[in-house]
Design a protein around this motif. Structure first.
Motif, short mmCIF file in Angstrom:
data_model
loop_
_atom_site.label_atom_id
_atom_site.label_comp_id
_atom_site.label_asym_id
_atom_site.label_seq_id
_atom_site.Cartn_x
_atom_site.Cartn_y
_atom_site.Cartn_z
N GLU A 218 0.81 -1.03 0.14
CA GLU A 218 0.02 -0.08 0.03
C GLU A 218 1.15 1.23 -0.11
N GLY A 219 1.85 1.28 0.96
CA GLY A 219 2.66 2.39 0.84
C GLY A 219 3.51 2.71 -0.34
N PHE A 220 4.00 1.43 -0.95
CA PHE A 220 4.74 1.67 -2.00
C PHE A 220 3.96 2.31 -3.30
N ALA A 221 2.74 1.67 -3.47
CA ALA A 221 1.96 2.10 -4.43
C ALA A 221 1.42 3.51 -4.36
N ALA A 222 1.35 4.03 -2.99
CA ALA A 222 0.80 5.40 -2.80
C ALA A 222 2.02 6.52 -3.26
N GLY A 223 3.17 5.89 -2.66
CA GLY A 223 4.59 6.53 -2.90
C GLY A 223 4.74 6.60 -4.47
N ALA A 224 4.41 5.59 -5.16
CA ALA A 224 4.92 5.78 -6.45
C ALA A 224 4.00 6.71 -7.46
N MET A 225 2.76 6.68 -6.74
CA MET A 225 1.38 7.56 -7.43
C MET A 225 1.85 8.97 -7.22
N GLY A 226 2.76 9.25 -5.96
CA GLY A 226 3.32 10.54 -5.77
C GLY A 226 4.33 10.97 -6.50
N GLU A 227 5.34 10.12 -6.65
CA GLU A 227 6.43 10.34 -7.57
C GLU A 227 6.04 10.60 -9.11
N SER A 228 5.25 9.84 -9.79
CA SER A 228 4.77 10.13 -10.86
C SER A 228 3.92 11.12 -11.22
N GLY A 229 3.46 11.80 -10.05
CA GLY A 229 2.29 13.00 -10.15
C GLY A 229 1.10 12.30 -10.54
N SER A 230 0.83 10.97 -10.44
CA SER A 230 -0.52 10.64 -10.78
C SER A 230 -1.61 10.99 -9.73
N TRP A 231 -1.13 11.35 -8.65
CA TRP A 231 -2.46 12.11 -7.55
C TRP A 231 -2.75 13.23 -8.16
N ASP A 232 -2.18 14.14 -8.68
CA ASP A 232 -2.71 15.23 -9.18
C ASP A 232 -3.05 15.35 -10.72
N ASP A 233 -2.48 14.43 -11.58
CA ASP A 233 -2.94 14.16 -12.69
C ASP A 233 -3.07 12.72 -13.06
N PRO A 234 -4.14 12.23 -13.15
CA PRO A 234 -4.65 10.88 -13.56
C PRO A 234 -4.21 10.22 -14.50
N ARG A 235 -3.92 11.15 -15.41
CA ARG A 235 -3.12 10.56 -16.82
C ARG A 235 -1.85 10.26 -16.63
N ALA A 236 -1.03 10.56 -15.64
CA ALA A 236 0.37 10.18 -15.44
C ALA A 236 0.19 8.66 -15.10
N GLU A 237 1.22 8.08 -15.78
CA GLU A 237 1.27 6.30 -15.75
C GLU A 237 2.20 5.92 -14.78
N LEU A 238 1.91 4.82 -14.11
CA LEU A 238 3.09 4.25 -13.44
C LEU A 238 3.72 2.98 -14.80
N SER A 239 4.91 2.77 -14.35
CA SER A 239 5.69 2.23 -15.15
C SER A 239 5.30 0.52 -15.05
N PRO A 240 5.46 -0.14 -15.99
CA PRO A 240 5.40 -1.68 -15.80
C PRO A 240 6.20 -2.34 -14.74
N GLY A 241 7.36 -1.79 -14.65
CA GLY A 241 8.27 -2.35 -13.37
C GLY A 241 7.75 -2.12 -11.99
N THR A 242 7.00 -0.72 -11.95
CA THR A 242 6.55 -0.15 -10.66
C THR A 242 5.16 -1.08 -10.28
N VAL A 243 4.28 -1.58 -11.37
CA VAL A 243 3.19 -2.09 -11.15
C VAL A 243 3.67 -3.52 -10.59
N ALA A 244 4.54 -4.06 -11.54
CA ALA A 244 5.38 -5.50 -10.83
C ALA A 244 5.73 -5.65 -9.70
N GLU A 245 6.59 -4.56 -9.17
CA GLU A 245 7.00 -4.40 -7.96
C GLU A 245 5.96 -4.45 -6.80
N PHE A 246 5.00 -3.62 -7.19
CA PHE A 246 3.70 -3.49 -6.30
C PHE A 246 3.30 -5.00 -5.92
N SER A 247 3.16 -5.81 -7.28
CA SER A 247 2.37 -7.03 -7.14
C SER A 247 3.60 -8.02 -6.36
#
Length: 288
Positions: A218-247
């Protein structure tokens, strides 16, 4: 076997005070299996399906209270905005079962395979209990379930329902079984994105003695969304590697075993697959 048929919650609590061994039954979709296979022979049962106090749900100060007697069919019909809960309800048994089965049954049976339980865990729900002697009390979901089919319910108490703060954001429930319908979960996962608190919540079912949260993931995903700017801009994407690390972090939170429905290794793999799907669906929902 004595059968009690209270018509009000007050009557039911009085019965429980006099006969704490009386087993509550609402839909009976778990209880009757135990009785039919002669695994359990209570001295008394108490039908709580007639109690109007348990069959209600309502909103209160930004929270929702869901009565323990509300059936899964009603949840699907009356609470479609709570998407993970409606999705979990849809996976319960057949239409006939969903017409009878209740959330209170999942709570009382306390099986880690209960489909509604990961949803209540992700919602950070508190479980509301009552007795004639002490009145109402509430406790967090993770304090209520203490082991496989074990709860903190006192002998003279009944489960009134669950209450949680309504979160704004997308979410989903999904599970893997040995077939597509009428199946006990091999692994289940619920994910919710809380837009206001900027949190990602994940809960797992059927991979430990009780329902689990995955706080590191949970903390990893929330942090990754913050670093990518996704919280402020939903169009910002997470990398496949980030999603894999979350899993991977989600799977690491599980404590699976080998049993007749699947191996521990398969359950770990299932957690990874479900985690990738759930986070990807949530991000897509935010973009659209």
């Amino acid at each position: 076997m004595d059968v009690h048929l209270p018509r009000t919650l007050e009557e039911a609590l009085e019965v429980k005070a006099r006969r704490p061994e009386a087993l509550p039954i609402a839909g009976g979709t778990d209880v009757m299996v135990e009785l039919n296979f002669d695994r359990h022979r209570p001295e008394a049962i108490m039908d709580v399906s007639r109690l109007p106090e348990l069959r209600r749900w309502h909103r209160e100060d930004g929270s929702l209270f869901l009565g323990s007697g509300v059936t899964y069919t009603r949840i699907m019909r009356e609470l479609p905005d709570f998407v993970p809960l409606a999705q979990a309800s849809r996976t319960v048994g057949s239409p006939q079962i969903r017409n009878r089965a209740t959330v209170g049954g999942n709570l009382g049976t306390a099986s880690p395979a209960g489909d509604a339980l990961p949803v209540l865990a992700v919602y950070d729900a508190e479980i509301v209990l009552a007795s004639a002697a002490r009145g109402e009390r509430s406790m967090p979901w993770n304090q209520f379930h203490v082991g496989v089919k074990k709860t903190a319910l006192a002998p003279d108490e009944l489960i009134l329902g669950a209450r949680w703060k309504v979160a704004r954001g997308p979410g989903s429930f999904s599970k893997i079984g040995t077939r597509n319908a009428m199946v006990i979960s091999v692994a289940g996962l619920c994910l919710v994105v809380d837009e206001d608190e900027r949190r990602v919540r994940v809960a797992l079912g059927s991979v430990a003695p009780t329902i689990l949260r995955a706080p590191e993931a949970e903390g990893f995903a929330a942090g990754a969304m913050g670093e990518s700017g996704s919280w402020d801009d939903p169009r910002a994407e997470l990398s496949p590697g980030t999603v894999a690390e979350f899993s991977e972090r989600v799977a690491a939170a599980a404590r699976p075993i080998d049993d007749v429905r699947g191996t521990a290794a398969y359950r770990g793999h299932a957690c990874r697959v479900l985690a990738v799907r759930a986070l990807s669906w949530a991000l897509q929902d935010r973009r659209s």
